[in-house]
Design an enzyme around this catalytic site. Structure first.
Site, PDB file in Angstrom:
ATOM      1  N   LYS A  13       0.883  -1.162  -0.040  1.00 51.27           N
ATOM      2  CA  LYS A  13       0.121  -0.074   0.148  1.00 51.27           C
ATOM      3  C   LYS A  13       0.905   1.320  -0.085  1.00 51.27           C
ATOM      4  O   LYS A  13       0.451   2.330  -0.816  1.00 51.27           O
ATOM      5  CB  LYS A  13      -0.953   0.183   1.208  1.00 51.27           C
ATOM      6  CG  LYS A  13      -1.887  -1.142   1.492  1.00 51.27           C
ATOM      7  CD  LYS A  13      -2.705  -0.891   2.903  1.00 51.27           C
ATOM      8  CE  LYS A  13      -1.901  -1.122   3.926  1.00 51.27           C
ATOM      9  NZ  LYS A  13      -1.173  -2.144   4.535  1.00 51.27           N
ATOM     10  N   ARG A  88      -9.264   1.885   8.226  1.00 56.58           N
ATOM     11  CA  ARG A  88      -8.979   0.311   8.670  1.00 56.58           C
ATOM     12  C   ARG A  88     -10.093  -0.247   9.261  1.00 56.58           C
ATOM     13  O   ARG A  88     -10.024  -1.375   9.605  1.00 56.58           O
ATOM     14  CB  ARG A  88      -7.680   0.399   9.701  1.00 56.58           C
ATOM     15  CG  ARG A  88      -6.145   0.107   9.022  1.00 56.58           C
ATOM     16  CD  ARG A  88      -5.457   0.024  10.158  1.00 56.58           C
ATOM     17  NE  ARG A  88      -4.522  -0.844   9.996  1.00 56.58           N
ATOM     18  CZ  ARG A  88      -3.282  -0.262   9.445  1.00 56.58           C
ATOM     19  NH1 ARG A  88      -3.382   1.130   8.771  1.00 56.58           N
ATOM     20  NH2 ARG A  88      -2.199  -0.911   9.198  1.00 56.58           N
ATOM     21  N   ARG A 127      12.132  -6.564   5.209  1.00 59.04           N
ATOM     22  CA  ARG A 127      12.271  -4.923   5.562  1.00 59.04           C
ATOM     23  C   ARG A 127      12.707  -4.973   7.008  1.00 59.04           C
ATOM     24  O   ARG A 127      13.490  -4.069   7.503  1.00 59.04           O
ATOM     25  CB  ARG A 127      10.758  -4.302   5.665  1.00 59.04           C
ATOM     26  CG  ARG A 127      10.686  -2.967   6.109  1.00 59.04           C
ATOM     27  CD  ARG A 127       9.335  -2.241   5.722  1.00 59.04           C
ATOM     28  NE  ARG A 127       8.182  -2.844   6.519  1.00 59.04           N
ATOM     29  CZ  ARG A 127       7.123  -2.370   6.503  1.00 59.04           C
ATOM     30  NH1 ARG A 127       6.909  -1.587   5.581  1.00 59.04           N
ATOM     31  NH2 ARG A 127       6.370  -3.198   7.332  1.00 59.04           N
ATOM     32  N   ARG A 133      12.124  -1.703  11.563  1.00 63.61           N
ATOM     33  CA  ARG A 133      10.908  -1.029  12.141  1.00 63.61           C
ATOM     34  C   ARG A 133      10.450  -2.010  13.206  1.00 63.61           C
ATOM     35  O   ARG A 133      10.303  -3.069  13.128  1.00 63.61           O
ATOM     36  CB  ARG A 133       9.664  -1.115  10.912  1.00 63.61           C
ATOM     37  CG  ARG A 133       9.149   0.153  10.990  1.00 63.61           C
ATOM     38  CD  ARG A 133       8.040   0.122   9.818  1.00 63.61           C
ATOM     39  NE  ARG A 133       6.782  -0.330   9.854  1.00 63.61           N
ATOM     40  CZ  ARG A 133       5.557  -0.165   9.241  1.00 63.61           C
ATOM     41  NH1 ARG A 133       5.912   0.184   7.984  1.00 63.61           N
ATOM     42  NH2 ARG A 133       4.528  -0.665   9.585  1.00 63.61           N
ATOM     43  N   ARG A 144      -0.392  -8.259  13.631  1.00 67.09           N
ATOM     44  CA  ARG A 144      -0.777  -7.282  12.845  1.00 67.09           C
ATOM     45  C   ARG A 144      -1.694  -7.973  11.624  1.00 67.09           C
ATOM     46  O   ARG A 144      -2.955  -7.321  11.311  1.00 67.09           O
ATOM     47  CB  ARG A 144       0.136  -6.499  12.078  1.00 67.09           C
ATOM     48  CG  ARG A 144       0.830  -5.533  12.862  1.00 67.09           C
ATOM     49  CD  ARG A 144       2.212  -4.917  12.571  1.00 67.09           C
ATOM     50  NE  ARG A 144       2.358  -4.456  11.258  1.00 67.09           N
ATOM     51  CZ  ARG A 144       3.467  -4.656  10.306  1.00 67.09           C
ATOM     52  NH1 ARG A 144       4.509  -4.873  10.888  1.00 67.09           N
ATOM     53  NH2 ARG A 144       3.324  -4.088   9.385  1.00 67.09           N
TER      54      ARG A 144
END
Ligand code: AP5
Length: 195
Positions: A13, A88, A127, A133, A144
């Protein structure tokens, strides 16, 4: 144009919203980026959001709705925007409808990026090793994905009923996904009589 990107964590996204925002000359607005910036700057919002994000849960609706209300009222959003990671929940989608009604500018399209879970995990773990992160730890990624699974179906049904939703295959090279999204948006523009 005013466009929403839906999709699970790691579906692309953010990547696609930024590319599209550049091409259209409108801001790509990411509630995740706004919240991460607040955490980095240790603002009152950031201090509140940090633990929630690190647990992979959703920040309360009224908080993110407030962020979006302020952001889409800024002059650079007047020509349109791309929303990445908002809404969301159905409550967020309903609030967005009301905000857009107030400014007389409805959504043009909702793009739902579809990517199989194995690929999502690969991308997010990749990532994590590059960017570190803090919500890309394996247990947070699992949470998540669980939260996404719980909230997404009603959101998809909401935008299907509104006739705005198109599913786009998010697998493959970034440029290939971009080309698919362009095709969908050209269709939406034709439908709106702008092309
Ligand atoms: P947010 O930042 O929105 O995280 P997310 O939805 O989990 O999305 P990601 O950024 O992980 O994935 P993405 O789909 O944007 O993919 P990306 O392009 O980055 O939210 C973080 C947290 O903030 C939430 O958990 C929540 O706590 C809070 N929050 C945010 N919004 C909220 C809201 N509205 N309500 C309540 N809470 C909210 O790509 C991922 C990786 O894959 C990158 O490394 C990228 O380079 C790579 N990649 C992308 N496309 C491709 C491709 N085609 N091929 C190979 N690799 C690719």
């Amino acid at each position: 144009m005013r466009i929403v990107f839906l999709g699970p964590p790691g579906s692309g996204k953010g990547t696609q919203a930024k590319l599209l925002g550049k091409r259209l000359g409108v801001p790509a607005i990411s509630t995740g980026d706004m919240l991460r910036e607040a955490v980095r700057r240790e603002t009152p919002l950031g201090l509140r959001a940090r633990a929630i994000m690190e647990a992979g849960e959703l920040v309360p609706d009224e908080v993110v709705i407030g962020l979006i209300r302020e952001r889409i009222a800024t002059p650079d959003s007047a020509r349109g925007f791309i929303l990445d990671g908002f809404p969301r929940t159905v409550a967020q989608a309903q609030a967005l409808d009301r905000l857009l009604e107030d400014i007389g500018s409805p959504l043009d399209a909702v793009v739902n990026l579809a990517v199989p879970e194995a690929t999502l995990l690969e991308r997010l773990i990749g990532r994590a090793s590059q960017e570190g992160r803090s919500d890309d730890r394996p247990e947070t990624i699992r949470e998540r994905l669980r939260v996404y699974g719980e909230k997404n179906d009603p959101l998809v049904a909401f935008y299907e009923r509104a006739g705005l939703l198109t599913r786009v295959d998010g697998l493959g090279a970034v440029d290939d996904v971009t080309a698919r999204i362009d095709g969908v948006l050209r269709g939406a523009e034709r439908a709106a009589g702008r092309a």
